[in-house]
Design an enzyme around this catalytic site. Structure first.
Site, PDB file in Angstrom:
ATOM      1  N   ILE A  61     132.726   8.903   2.928  1.00  0.00           N
ATOM      2  CA  ILE A  61     131.513   8.872   3.738  1.00  0.00           C
ATOM      3  C   ILE A  61     130.751  10.122   3.314  1.00  0.00           C
ATOM      4  O   ILE A  61     131.329  11.218   3.253  1.00  0.00           O
ATOM      5  CB  ILE A  61     131.848   8.840   5.248  1.00  0.00           C
ATOM      6  CG1 ILE A  61     130.595   8.973   6.124  1.00  0.00           C
ATOM      7  CG2 ILE A  61     132.846   9.895   5.651  1.00  0.00           C
ATOM      8  CD1 ILE A  61     130.890   8.779   7.634  1.00  0.00           C
ATOM      9  N   SER A  62     129.480   9.979   2.966  1.00  0.00           N
ATOM     10  CA  SER A  62     128.725  11.091   2.388  1.00  0.00           C
ATOM     11  C   SER A  62     128.517  12.234   3.382  1.00  0.00           C
ATOM     12  O   SER A  62     128.536  12.028   4.597  1.00  0.00           O
ATOM     13  CB  SER A  62     127.362  10.597   1.894  1.00  0.00           C
ATOM     14  OG  SER A  62     127.529   9.525   1.003  1.00  0.00           O
ATOM     15  N   GLN A  63     128.274  13.420   2.822  1.00  0.00           N
ATOM     16  CA  GLN A  63     127.932  14.619   3.610  1.00  0.00           C
ATOM     17  C   GLN A  63     126.692  14.302   4.469  1.00  0.00           C
ATOM     18  O   GLN A  63     125.753  13.650   3.987  1.00  0.00           O
ATOM     19  CB  GLN A  63     127.611  15.719   2.595  1.00  0.00           C
ATOM     20  CG  GLN A  63     127.136  17.016   3.143  1.00  0.00           C
ATOM     21  CD  GLN A  63     126.430  17.841   2.051  1.00  0.00           C
ATOM     22  OE1 GLN A  63     125.890  17.304   1.082  1.00  0.00           O
ATOM     23  NE2 GLN A  63     126.456  19.142   2.208  1.00  0.00           N
TER      24      GLN A  63
END
Ligand code: SAM
Length: 214
Positions: A61-63
């Site tokens: 899950i992206s930053q």
């Protein structure tokens, strides 16, 4: 205010606003969507920290800042048809669903898609359509799109996605090598494309006919 609402507020203040995100609607969506519900319970304490987190099937899950930056670049006003390639946990999908009229999201790993679908439905989103497929081919049936976001790193921009962008539409995609990419924004004007480089980034591979080989 519960503990997660407090954590979200801090995330937005210290990671999103201070780094220059200005779109009020993006900021509100990031304050609202419960990011911790998109990761394993053992990671809830870290869900609002300033880095990507692992999800199933060796994906991420992206930053939070990367989600905000990419979303702001799509310039969503609320009436858009938006295509997302790389559903992953479904967190970015929820942000898009807050800010668009309809979201079409494609994920190549079916169990990830099923899990994301369950969380998003539990949260009450009813403007999202899901497909387990190779997103480098886009989703022809509902094209053209006002906005297209690709949340995996591509060796080059998949031509079907450029074709499926509406006149005036925005496409945001990480492009480059396997270990680092540049975040590229394309705007389609009279059939040609204006390109802007939004800076360096690092994403998992976009795998497919117009992406990396498996
Ligand atoms: N936006 C996601 C989130 O908020 O959790 C994170 C996405 S993760 C960085 C990238 C995702 O792209 C992975 O789930 C991966 O399986 C998916 N992916 C890679 N190649 C794809 C393709 N050709 N079509 C659809 N999804 C793809």
């Amino acid at each position: 205010m519960d503990e997660f609402t407090e954590m979200r507020k801090r995330m937005v203040d210290t990671q999103i606003i201070t780094r220059g995100i200005r779109d009020r609607r993006v900021i509100e969506a990031m304050r609202k969507v419960p990011r911790h519900l998109f990761v394993d319970r053992s990671l809830w304490d870290e869900a609002y920290d300033d880095h990507p987190l692992p999800i199933d099937n060796d994906q991420t899950i992206s930053q939070p800042y990367m989600v905000a930056l990419m979303t702001e670049a799509l310039e969503l006003k609320g009436d858009e048809k938006t295509l997302e390639i790389g559903t992953g946990s479904g967190y970015q999908t929820a942000i898009l669903a807050e800010l668009s009229d309809t979201v079409y999201t494609i994920e190549r790993i079916a169990p990830l898609l099923d899990k994301a679908k369950a969380v998003l439905s539990e949260l009450g989103y009813d403007n999202i359509f899901f497909k387990a497929y190779d997103g480098t081919l886009g989703w022809e049936e509902f094209a053209p799109y006002d906005a297209i976001i690709v949340t995996a790193g591509a060796p080059r921009i998949p031509p079907p996605l450029m074709d499926q962008l509406k006149e005036g539409g925005r496409l945001v995609i990480p492009v480059g090598g396997k270990y680092s990419q540049e975040l590229i924004k394309l705007v389609k004007r009279k059939g040609s494309f204006k390109e802007t480089n939004l800076g360096g980034c690092r994403f998992v591979d976009l795998i497919g006919i117009h992406g990396w080989k498996e």
